[in-house]
Design an enzyme around this catalytic site. Structure first.
Site, PDB file in Angstrom:
ATOM      1  N   ARG A  88       0.834  -1.144  -0.072  1.00  0.00           N
ATOM      2  CA  ARG A  88      -0.147  -0.058  -0.013  1.00  0.00           C
ATOM      3  C   ARG A  88       0.916   1.200   0.064  1.00  0.00           C
ATOM      4  O   ARG A  88       0.311   2.445   0.018  1.00  0.00           O
ATOM      5  CB  ARG A  88      -0.852  -0.123   1.354  1.00  0.00           C
ATOM      6  CG  ARG A  88      -2.279  -0.339   1.353  1.00  0.00           C
ATOM      7  CD  ARG A  88      -3.060   0.037   2.243  1.00  0.00           C
ATOM      8  NE  ARG A  88      -4.418   0.155   2.363  1.00  0.00           N
ATOM      9  CZ  ARG A  88      -5.007  -0.925   2.377  1.00  0.00           C
ATOM     10  NH1 ARG A  88      -4.789  -2.254   2.322  1.00  0.00           N
ATOM     11  NH2 ARG A  88      -6.449  -0.850   3.004  1.00  0.00           N
ATOM     12  N   ARG A 160     -17.832  -3.657  10.050  1.00  0.00           N
ATOM     13  CA  ARG A 160     -16.432  -3.145  10.285  1.00  0.00           C
ATOM     14  C   ARG A 160     -16.610  -1.814  10.935  1.00  0.00           C
ATOM     15  O   ARG A 160     -17.607  -0.945  10.580  1.00  0.00           O
ATOM     16  CB  ARG A 160     -15.357  -2.887   8.943  1.00  0.00           C
ATOM     17  CG  ARG A 160     -14.946  -4.250   8.835  1.00  0.00           C
ATOM     18  CD  ARG A 160     -14.310  -4.370   7.474  1.00  0.00           C
ATOM     19  NE  ARG A 160     -13.184  -3.217   7.289  1.00  0.00           N
ATOM     20  CZ  ARG A 160     -12.472  -3.446   6.004  1.00  0.00           C
ATOM     21  NH1 ARG A 160     -12.529  -4.059   5.077  1.00  0.00           N
ATOM     22  NH2 ARG A 160     -11.529  -2.244   5.878  1.00  0.00           N
ATOM     23  N   ARG A 171      -9.594   7.003   4.500  1.00  0.00           N
ATOM     24  CA  ARG A 171      -8.966   5.814   3.853  1.00  0.00           C
ATOM     25  C   ARG A 171      -8.882   6.154   2.479  1.00  0.00           C
ATOM     26  O   ARG A 171      -7.872   5.562   1.917  1.00  0.00           O
ATOM     27  CB  ARG A 171     -10.044   4.735   3.997  1.00  0.00           C
ATOM     28  CG  ARG A 171     -10.142   4.153   5.505  1.00  0.00           C
ATOM     29  CD  ARG A 171     -11.429   3.173   5.792  1.00  0.00           C
ATOM     30  NE  ARG A 171     -11.616   2.109   4.898  1.00  0.00           N
ATOM     31  CZ  ARG A 171     -12.611   1.213   4.902  1.00  0.00           C
ATOM     32  NH1 ARG A 171     -13.830   1.742   5.439  1.00  0.00           N
ATOM     33  NH2 ARG A 171     -12.781   0.338   4.093  1.00  0.00           N
TER      34      ARG A 171
HETATM   35  P1  AP5 Z   1      -8.608  -3.500   4.239  1.00  0.00           P
HETATM   36  O1  AP5 Z   1      -9.154  -4.281   5.253  1.00  0.00           O
HETATM   37  O2  AP5 Z   1      -7.463  -3.745   3.404  1.00  0.00           O
HETATM   38  O3  AP5 Z   1      -9.638  -2.353   3.644  1.00  0.00           O
HETATM   39  P2  AP5 Z   1      -9.741  -1.363   2.304  1.00  0.00           P
HETATM   40  O4  AP5 Z   1      -8.511  -1.233   1.583  1.00  0.00           O
HETATM   41  O5  AP5 Z   1     -10.200   0.073   2.784  1.00  0.00           O
HETATM   42  O6  AP5 Z   1     -10.261  -2.207   1.286  1.00  0.00           O
HETATM   43  P3  AP5 Z   1     -12.025  -3.008   1.621  1.00  0.00           P
HETATM   44  O7  AP5 Z   1     -11.663  -4.349   2.576  1.00  0.00           O
HETATM   45  O8  AP5 Z   1     -12.819  -1.877   2.340  1.00  0.00           O
HETATM   46  O9  AP5 Z   1     -12.211  -3.029   0.299  1.00  0.00           O
HETATM   47  P4  AP5 Z   1     -12.619  -4.477  -0.691  1.00  0.00           P
HETATM   48  O10 AP5 Z   1     -11.929  -3.793  -2.094  1.00  0.00           O
HETATM   49  O11 AP5 Z   1     -11.899  -5.485  -0.191  1.00  0.00           O
HETATM   50  O12 AP5 Z   1     -14.206  -4.273  -0.900  1.00  0.00           O
HETATM   51  P5  AP5 Z   1     -15.190  -5.590  -0.837  1.00  0.00           P
HETATM   52  O13 AP5 Z   1     -14.922  -6.528  -1.976  1.00  0.00           O
HETATM   53  O14 AP5 Z   1     -15.241  -6.002   0.771  1.00  0.00           O
HETATM   54  O15 AP5 Z   1      -7.518  -2.519   5.188  1.00  0.00           O
HETATM   55  C1  AP5 Z   1      -8.357  -1.905   6.480  1.00  0.00           C
HETATM   56  C2  AP5 Z   1      -7.190  -1.226   7.188  1.00  0.00           C
HETATM   57  O16 AP5 Z   1      -6.167  -2.103   7.643  1.00  0.00           O
HETATM   58  C3  AP5 Z   1      -6.480   0.048   6.482  1.00  0.00           C
HETATM   59  O17 AP5 Z   1      -7.224   1.279   6.555  1.00  0.00           O
HETATM   60  C4  AP5 Z   1      -5.439   0.162   7.525  1.00  0.00           C
HETATM   61  O18 AP5 Z   1      -5.230   0.830   8.503  1.00  0.00           O
HETATM   62  C5  AP5 Z   1      -4.829  -1.203   7.419  1.00  0.00           C
HETATM   63  N1  AP5 Z   1      -3.908  -1.936   6.465  1.00  0.00           N
HETATM   64  C6  AP5 Z   1      -4.197  -2.871   5.924  1.00  0.00           C
HETATM   65  N2  AP5 Z   1      -3.491  -3.132   4.900  1.00  0.00           N
HETATM   66  C7  AP5 Z   1      -2.317  -2.151   5.281  1.00  0.00           C
HETATM   67  C8  AP5 Z   1      -1.056  -1.941   4.633  1.00  0.00           C
HETATM   68  N3  AP5 Z   1      -0.695  -2.663   3.446  1.00  0.00           N
HETATM   69  N4  AP5 Z   1      -0.211  -1.002   5.170  1.00  0.00           N
HETATM   70  C9  AP5 Z   1      -0.697  -0.313   6.137  1.00  0.00           C
HETATM   71  N5  AP5 Z   1      -2.024  -0.225   6.625  1.00  0.00           N
HETATM   72  C10 AP5 Z   1      -2.690  -1.324   6.294  1.00  0.00           C
HETATM   73  O19 AP5 Z   1     -16.499  -4.878  -1.324  1.00  0.00           O
HETATM   74  C11 AP5 Z   1     -17.159  -3.876  -0.478  1.00  0.00           C
HETATM   75  C12 AP5 Z   1     -18.822  -3.873  -0.539  1.00  0.00           C
HETATM   76  O20 AP5 Z   1     -19.393  -3.884  -1.655  1.00  0.00           O
HETATM   77  C13 AP5 Z   1     -19.162  -5.194  -0.020  1.00  0.00           C
HETATM   78  O21 AP5 Z   1     -20.414  -5.300   0.710  1.00  0.00           O
HETATM   79  C14 AP5 Z   1     -19.461  -6.108  -1.250  1.00  0.00           C
HETATM   80  O22 AP5 Z   1     -20.402  -6.930  -1.453  1.00  0.00           O
HETATM   81  C15 AP5 Z   1     -19.833  -4.986  -2.458  1.00  0.00           C
HETATM   82  N6  AP5 Z   1     -19.285  -5.075  -3.651  1.00  0.00           N
HETATM   83  C16 AP5 Z   1     -18.046  -5.653  -4.211  1.00  0.00           C
HETATM   84  N7  AP5 Z   1     -17.863  -5.670  -5.283  1.00  0.00           N
HETATM   85  C17 AP5 Z   1     -19.302  -5.106  -5.703  1.00  0.00           C
HETATM   86  C18 AP5 Z   1     -19.567  -4.910  -7.059  1.00  0.00           C
HETATM   87  N8  AP5 Z   1     -18.674  -5.133  -8.259  1.00  0.00           N
HETATM   88  N9  AP5 Z   1     -20.975  -4.234  -7.484  1.00  0.00           N
HETATM   89  C19 AP5 Z   1     -21.647  -4.153  -6.370  1.00  0.00           C
HETATM   90  N10 AP5 Z   1     -21.186  -4.087  -4.864  1.00  0.00           N
HETATM   91  C20 AP5 Z   1     -19.844  -4.896  -4.892  1.00  0.00           C
HETATM   92 ZN    ZN Z   2     -11.266  -6.077   1.628  1.00  0.00          ZN
END
Ligand code: AP5
Ligand code: ZN
Length: 214
Positions: A88, A160, A171
């Protein structure tokens, strides 16, 4: 295959990961999932990571690089992996290259989940999660059979703590400032594939499959 998934919060990384994982028999390493498990178990790592996570800021490079270094030693990750949420920062990307170089390996492909910021709030605030499996649902786009309950295990779903409109703002800011340069880092190596992540989940899966079979 050694794959990296990059995209803003809610772009679908965690939704597509299990599908790719099963199809290609890869290990799936999601730093966010690992950090959340550490926070709920109150391990020393979790205690250090919690404050930044609650604010929607990145955890320090040293902490996450340590987690990934440890996890990649697992035999199941030797042949290939999907990294979801890592690297990241450019520093994390450089450290990953160093780790892989020691094994004579390199990153094969980076899937860039390209999507407009405006779509993300609805996705994030409607998300429900089954923590132990990582399965995600959405009240509107992917509802569970029974509200609040995991389809497979019957266990309760959670929301979450960082899935609020206010924390999403931080974020997204972190994404644009610190993570977008990582896409540039891999573009120079010519291994980035851009996906249209605003499409419905199944169509995104088809795009992913096309990239991975080419
Ligand atoms: P992390 O858990 O990685 O969160 P994020 O990057 O903010 O990503 P999300 O999990 O929110 O998104 P996603 O793309 O996985 O979405 P999803 O598929 O679930 O990180 C959390 C925290 O940890 C960070 O803020 C940081 O503090 C820390 N951290 C983690 N890694 C780090 C690193 N490398 N360095 C430093 N800090 C770190 O989809 C979301 C929703 O949308 C779901 O409900 C799903 O059903 C829906 N959905 C999915 N796809 C579609 C679609 N095509 N159409 C309609 N709805 C959809
Ligand atoms: Zn995720």
């Amino acid at each position: 295959k050694r794959l990296i998934l990059i995209g803003p919060p809610g772009s679908g990384k965690g939704t597509q990961s299990p599908i790719i994982k099963d199809e290609y028999c890869l290990c799936h390493l999601a730093t966010g999932d690992m950090l959340r498990a550490a926070v709920s178990a109150k391990t020393p790592l979790g205690i250090k990571a919690k404050e930044a996570m609650d604010k929607g800021e990145l955890v320090s490079d040293d902490l996450v690089v340590g987690i990934i270094d440890e996890a990649m030693k697992k035999p199941s990750c030797q042949k290939g992996f999907i990294l979801d949420g890592f690297p990241r920062t450019v520093v994390q990307a450089e450290k990953l290259d160093e780790m892989l170089k020691k094994q004579g390996a390199k990153v094969d492909k980076v899937l860039n989940f390209a999507i407009d910021d405006a779509i993300l709030e609805e996705r994030i605030t409607g998300r429900w999660l089954h923590p132990s499996s990582g399965r995600t649902y959405h009240t509107k786009f992917a509802p569970p059979k029974t509200p609040g309950v995991d389809d497979v295990t019957g266990e309760p779903l959670i929301q979450r703590k960082d899935d609020t409109a206010a924390v999403l703002k931080s974020r997204l800011e972190a994404f644009h400032k610190q993570t977008e340069p990582v896409i540039g880092y891999y573009s120079q190596k010519g291994i980035v594939a851009n996906l249209q992540a605003e499409k419905p989940p199944k169509e995104v899966t088809v795009e992913v499959q096309k990239v991975l079979s080419s």
